[in-house]
Design a protein around this motif. Structure first.
Motif, short mmCIF file in Angstrom:
data_model
loop_
_atom_site.label_atom_id
_atom_site.label_comp_id
_atom_site.label_asym_id
_atom_site.label_seq_id
_atom_site.Cartn_x
_atom_site.Cartn_y
_atom_site.Cartn_z
N VAL A 110 10.11 3.97 -0.12
CA VAL A 110 9.63 2.63 -0.44
C VAL A 110 10.27 1.67 0.55
CG1 VAL A 110 9.47 0.84 -2.21
CG2 VAL A 110 9.38 3.26 -2.87
N CYS A 111 9.45 1.10 1.41
CA CYS A 111 9.94 0.25 2.50
C CYS A 111 9.73 -1.22 2.17
CB CYS A 111 9.20 0.59 3.79
SG CYS A 111 9.36 2.32 4.26
N ARG A 112 10.80 -1.98 2.26
CA ARG A 112 10.76 -3.42 2.02
C ARG A 112 11.63 -4.11 3.07
NH1 ARG A 112 7.29 -4.18 -1.91
NH2 ARG A 112 7.47 -2.91 -3.73
N SER A 113 11.45 -5.37 3.20
CA SER A 113 12.22 -6.16 4.15
C SER A 113 13.70 -6.19 3.75
CB SER A 113 11.69 -7.59 4.20
OG SER A 113 12.56 -8.42 4.93
N ALA A 114 14.57 -6.05 4.72
CA ALA A 114 16.00 -6.14 4.46
C ALA A 114 16.41 -7.56 4.11
CB ALA A 114 16.79 -5.66 5.68
N LEU A 115 15.53 -8.51 4.41
CA LEU A 115 15.82 -9.92 4.12
C LEU A 115 15.44 -10.31 2.70
CD1 LEU A 115 14.51 -11.44 7.47
CD2 LEU A 115 16.87 -10.84 6.85
N GLY A 116 14.76 -9.42 1.97
CA GLY A 116 14.36 -9.70 0.60
C GLY A 116 13.26 -10.74 0.49
N PRO A 119 0.83 -1.21 0.00
CA PRO A 119 0.00 0.00 0.00
C PRO A 119 0.86 1.26 0.00
CG PRO A 119 0.11 -0.92 2.20
CD PRO A 119 0.86 -1.86 1.30
N LEU A 120 0.27 2.37 -0.44
CA LEU A 120 0.91 3.68 -0.37
C LEU A 120 0.12 4.51 0.63
CD1 LEU A 120 2.43 6.03 -2.83
CD2 LEU A 120 0.33 6.84 -1.78
N TYR A 121 0.83 5.15 1.53
CA TYR A 121 0.22 6.06 2.50
C TYR A 121 0.78 7.45 2.25
CZ TYR A 121 -0.52 1.58 4.82
OH TYR A 121 -0.88 0.29 5.09
N GLU A 122 -0.11 8.45 2.24
CA GLU A 122 0.32 9.83 2.04
C GLU A 122 0.14 10.62 3.33
OE1 GLU A 122 -0.19 13.13 -1.39
OE2 GLU A 122 -2.05 12.51 -0.42
N PHE A 123 1.14 11.43 3.65
CA PHE A 123 1.13 12.24 4.87
C PHE A 123 1.44 13.69 4.54
CE2 PHE A 123 2.56 7.98 5.91
CZ PHE A 123 1.74 7.63 6.96
N ALA A 124 0.84 14.61 5.28
CA ALA A 124 1.15 16.04 5.19
C ALA A 124 1.65 16.46 6.57
CB ALA A 124 -0.08 16.84 4.79
N VAL A 125 2.86 17.02 6.61
CA VAL A 125 3.49 17.37 7.89
C VAL A 125 3.82 18.86 7.91
CG1 VAL A 125 5.41 16.87 9.45
CG2 VAL A 125 4.53 15.06 7.95
N PRO A 126 3.10 19.65 8.72
CA PRO A 126 3.47 21.06 8.86
C PRO A 126 4.76 21.15 9.69
CG PRO A 126 1.54 20.56 10.20
CD PRO A 126 1.90 19.31 9.47
N MET A 127 5.66 22.00 9.29
CA MET A 127 6.95 22.10 9.97
C MET A 127 6.95 23.12 11.11
SD MET A 127 8.49 19.69 8.53
CE MET A 127 10.06 19.88 9.31
N VAL A 128 5.79 23.36 11.67
CA VAL A 128 5.68 24.22 12.85
C VAL A 128 4.76 23.50 13.84
CG1 VAL A 128 6.02 26.36 11.57
CG2 VAL A 128 3.71 25.51 11.95
N ASP A 139 5.57 5.24 1.56
CA ASP A 139 5.15 6.44 2.28
C ASP A 139 5.49 7.66 1.43
OD1 ASP A 139 4.34 5.03 4.55
OD2 ASP A 139 6.31 5.19 5.49
N LEU A 140 4.49 8.45 1.09
CA LEU A 140 4.70 9.72 0.40
C LEU A 140 4.41 10.82 1.42
CD1 LEU A 140 5.28 11.38 -2.13
CD2 LEU A 140 2.84 11.17 -2.73
N THR A 141 5.46 11.52 1.81
CA THR A 141 5.34 12.52 2.87
C THR A 141 5.66 13.90 2.32
OG1 THR A 141 6.06 10.85 4.46
CG2 THR A 141 6.08 13.14 5.20
N HIS A 142 4.76 14.86 2.57
CA HIS A 142 4.94 16.25 2.15
C HIS A 142 5.24 17.06 3.41
CE1 HIS A 142 3.06 14.87 -1.54
NE2 HIS A 142 2.04 14.44 -0.82
N PHE A 143 6.43 17.66 3.46
CA PHE A 143 6.83 18.51 4.58
C PHE A 143 6.54 19.96 4.20
CE2 PHE A 143 9.38 14.67 4.81
CZ PHE A 143 9.19 14.29 6.12
N PHE A 144 5.54 20.56 4.85
CA PHE A 144 5.10 21.91 4.49
C PHE A 144 6.00 22.95 5.14
CE2 PHE A 144 1.63 19.52 3.04
CZ PHE A 144 0.99 20.30 2.10
N LEU A 145 6.71 23.70 4.28
CA LEU A 145 7.59 24.77 4.74
C LEU A 145 6.84 26.08 4.90
CD1 LEU A 145 10.56 23.97 2.34
CD2 LEU A 145 10.13 23.08 4.63
N ASP A 146 5.77 26.22 4.14
CA ASP A 146 4.94 27.42 4.19
C ASP A 146 3.51 26.98 3.87
OD1 ASP A 146 4.30 30.16 4.32
OD2 ASP A 146 4.37 30.32 2.14
N GLY A 147 2.55 27.71 4.39
CA GLY A 147 1.16 27.39 4.11
C GLY A 147 0.52 26.49 5.14
#
Length: 124
Positions: free
Chosen positions: A72-78, A30-39, A88-96
């Motif tokens: 993109v997270c996968r097992s280190a064991l393959g 799965p893909l998870y999207e996150f929005a992270v305000p930097m304040v 994980d698609l993460t957006h770090f908001f610098l403004d707004g």
């Protein structure tokens, strides 16, 4: 808890974030999207958020500045059948961040739709 000896950072910084979207991008990931305000949340002024809510309700398109990261997270064991595989698609908001708060609290009829990261609305 406290500060990690190696990194010099809090072990759990209690960062506020929004989980915005979830879909399947691979047959087993799965893909998870996150929005992270930097304040911190305490820096947001409720009056400013209300101003942006009113603009959104009138159809005004709001813009923000964010840096995005795809992890993109996968097992280190393959392992072929990896139950922990995910994106994980993460957006770090610098403004707004006031606009982000307004979008998060807006009624569904006024909620914004992203035109595309890094693109101006109406351009492909």
């Amino acid at each position: 808890m406290g500060v990690d000896q190696f990194w010099g950072l809090p072990q759990y910084p209690h960062t506020a974030y929004y989980r915005t979207f979830e879909t399947v991008v691979d047959t087993d990931a799965p893909l998870y999207e996150f929005a992270v305000p930097m304040v911190p949340p305490t820096w947001k002024e409720r009056e400013r958020v209300e101003e942006y809510l009113a603009l959104m309700e009138r159809g005004t398109a709001l813009t923000s500045v964010a840096i995005s990261m795809l992890d993109v997270c996968r097992s280190a064991l393959g392992l072929a059948d990896d139950p922990a595989a995910h994106w994980d698609l993460t957006h770090f908001f610098l403004d707004g961040y006031h606009k982000l708060e307004a979008a998060a609290t807006a009624p569904a009829s006024a909620a914004p739709v992203a035109a595309g990261l890094g693109q101006e609305p109406g351009r492909s």
